[in-house]
Motif scaffolding. Sequence first.
Motif, PDB file in Angstrom:
ATOM      1  N   ASN A   7       0.828  -1.218   0.000  1.00 46.28           N
ATOM      2  CA  ASN A   7       0.000   0.000   0.000  1.00 46.28           C
ATOM      3  C   ASN A   7       0.858   1.262   0.000  1.00 46.28           C
ATOM      4  O   ASN A   7       0.585   2.207  -0.723  1.00 46.28           O
ATOM      5  N   HIS A   8       1.959   1.246   0.764  1.00 48.04           N
ATOM      6  CA  HIS A   8       2.855   2.412   0.766  1.00 48.04           C
ATOM      7  C   HIS A   8       3.453   2.611  -0.620  1.00 48.04           C
ATOM      8  O   HIS A   8       3.506   3.718  -1.138  1.00 48.04           O
ATOM      9  N   PHE A   9       3.909   1.514  -1.199  1.00 43.89           N
ATOM     10  CA  PHE A   9       4.613   1.581  -2.479  1.00 43.89           C
ATOM     11  C   PHE A   9       3.705   2.158  -3.559  1.00 43.89           C
ATOM     12  O   PHE A   9       4.079   3.086  -4.277  1.00 43.89           O
ATOM     13  N   LEU A  10       2.477   1.631  -3.655  1.00 42.79           N
ATOM     14  CA  LEU A  10       1.581   2.087  -4.724  1.00 42.79           C
ATOM     15  C   LEU A  10       1.159   3.536  -4.495  1.00 42.79           C
ATOM     16  O   LEU A  10       1.043   4.314  -5.445  1.00 42.79           O
ATOM     17  N   SER A  11       0.945   3.934  -3.225  1.00 39.39           N
ATOM     18  CA  SER A  11       0.528   5.333  -3.035  1.00 39.39           C
ATOM     19  C   SER A  11       1.701   6.275  -3.257  1.00 39.39           C
ATOM     20  O   SER A  11       1.537   7.353  -3.836  1.00 39.39           O
ATOM     21  N   LYS A  12       2.901   5.850  -2.863  1.00 40.16           N
ATOM     22  CA  LYS A  12       4.088   6.688  -3.069  1.00 40.16           C
ATOM     23  C   LYS A  12       4.349   6.939  -4.564  1.00 40.16           C
ATOM     24  O   LYS A  12       4.786   8.003  -4.975  1.00 40.16           O
ATOM     25  N   GLU A  13       4.039   5.927  -5.388  1.00 44.62           N
ATOM     26  CA  GLU A  13       4.299   6.045  -6.830  1.00 44.62           C
ATOM     27  C   GLU A  13       3.264   6.923  -7.524  1.00 44.62           C
ATOM     28  O   GLU A  13       3.334   7.148  -8.720  1.00 44.62           O
ATOM     29  N   GLY A  14       2.223   7.327  -6.787  1.00 42.83           N
ATOM     30  CA  GLY A  14       1.246   8.262  -7.336  1.00 42.83           C
ATOM     31  C   GLY A  14       0.209   7.642  -8.262  1.00 42.83           C
ATOM     32  O   GLY A  14      -0.380   8.338  -9.091  1.00 42.83           O
ATOM     33  N   PHE A  15      -0.026   6.344  -8.133  1.00 43.50           N
ATOM     34  CA  PHE A  15      -1.082   5.716  -8.940  1.00 43.50           C
ATOM     35  C   PHE A  15      -2.453   6.154  -8.414  1.00 43.50           C
ATOM     36  O   PHE A  15      -2.580   6.583  -7.268  1.00 43.50           O
ATOM     37  N   ASP A  16      -3.476   6.007  -9.235  1.00 44.38           N
ATOM     38  CA  ASP A  16      -4.860   6.354  -8.880  1.00 44.38           C
ATOM     39  C   ASP A  16      -5.224   5.775  -7.496  1.00 44.38           C
ATOM     40  O   ASP A  16      -5.031   4.588  -7.248  1.00 44.38           O
ATOM     41  N   LYS A  17      -5.743   6.637  -6.627  1.00 51.86           N
ATOM     42  CA  LYS A  17      -5.983   6.227  -5.227  1.00 51.86           C
ATOM     43  C   LYS A  17      -7.025   5.123  -5.106  1.00 51.86           C
ATOM     44  O   LYS A  17      -6.859   4.165  -4.352  1.00 51.86           O
ATOM     45  N   ASP A  18      -8.114   5.264  -5.856  1.00 52.26           N
ATOM     46  CA  ASP A  18      -9.172   4.258  -5.771  1.00 52.26           C
ATOM     47  C   ASP A  18      -8.693   2.925  -6.351  1.00 52.26           C
ATOM     48  O   ASP A  18      -8.969   1.859  -5.802  1.00 52.26           O
ATOM     49  N   LEU A  19      -7.965   3.015  -7.454  1.00 46.91           N
ATOM     50  CA  LEU A  19      -7.437   1.794  -8.073  1.00 46.91           C
ATOM     51  C   LEU A  19      -6.447   1.104  -7.134  1.00 46.91           C
ATOM     52  O   LEU A  19      -6.468  -0.122  -6.958  1.00 46.91           O
TER      53      LEU A  19
END
Length: 304
Positions: A7-19
């Motif tokens: 979860n940290h990795f995907l949010s840090k990379e700036g991907f769509d939040k809902d996705l």
Amino acid sequence: MPLRLLNHFLSKEGFDKDLTRILFTIAHAGKYVAHAIRTGDLGLAGTSNLYGEHQVALDVLSDKIFTEHLKATNLVYSIASEEQDNEIVLNNKAAFSVAFDPLDGSSLIDTNLSVGSIFAIFKNQGFMGQKGRDMVAACYLVYGPRTIFVCALEDRVIEFTQNELGEFVVSKDNIKVKSDSKTFSPGNLRATIERDDYSELVSHWQKLPLTLRYSGGMVADIHQIFSKESGIFTYPSFSKYPNGKLRLLFECAPFAFIAEKTGALAVDEKGREILDIPVKEIHQRTTIMIGSSNEIGKAIDFLN
Ligand code: AHG
Ligand code: MN
Ligand code: MN
């Protein structure tokens, strides 16, 4: 210490939040499925799915686990599952639709080979007329000696491996598949009884210095292509399965979406890109050839 948890990795990379939340939910639900596989009842549920195949208790349970978790996000308009006859609307205000095979290779569980779950995610209400190319993400879980979660979004394919605390930690980022293959995974070899072209393709592989790697579970068989960065997996048609056995929406399209991001190719036996096939029926089948691009090119020549 860099943030390497899912979860940290995907949010840090700036991907769509809902996705990102949907992907995290799938990986999280997969922990319950992995636990059920390790400890669950192997008896038959006594029901059958649309294809008249027996549904083992674990197919039904996995379907329920993913459905309930996706529903709880409130982000999913509808789901389509290999274990359900029709699309199910979960929240008519939501933007995403998720198609999945909740447990692939369930007949391998008693032999203790790897099984998996596969997901196709669309930012769209419903699946009809959609093509693989319209997906916004695809992912799968492999339940083997370790539980692994692989997702493709934007132009990246990222692999996470579950650690001893149950967390998914990045184990590979930006996976790429080489154009030449070192292994071959020939599904539906019984088609060679009827089809000289497939028989010749298999002989071609046997004459090359390729290693046979085939488990009978498409998740592990295709995962090894991404993991080892080369390989080819095929599942052609024959009289029993005139359109192939594997399903477009739950199985082939999500793997084709992931493959494309790695530089691998995914086509049907006529050489048409899997990502260009429109969904006309939830349970539509297709033939598939997926993996290292040079070897796919040769396979297309053999079968056409
Ligand atoms: P499922 O368990 O979801 O029905 O799918 C099994 C699939 C796939 O994993 C595999 O590649 C294929 O069935 C193998 O089928 P056959 O052994 O019948 O060729
Ligand atoms: Mn399956
Ligand atoms: Mn299944």
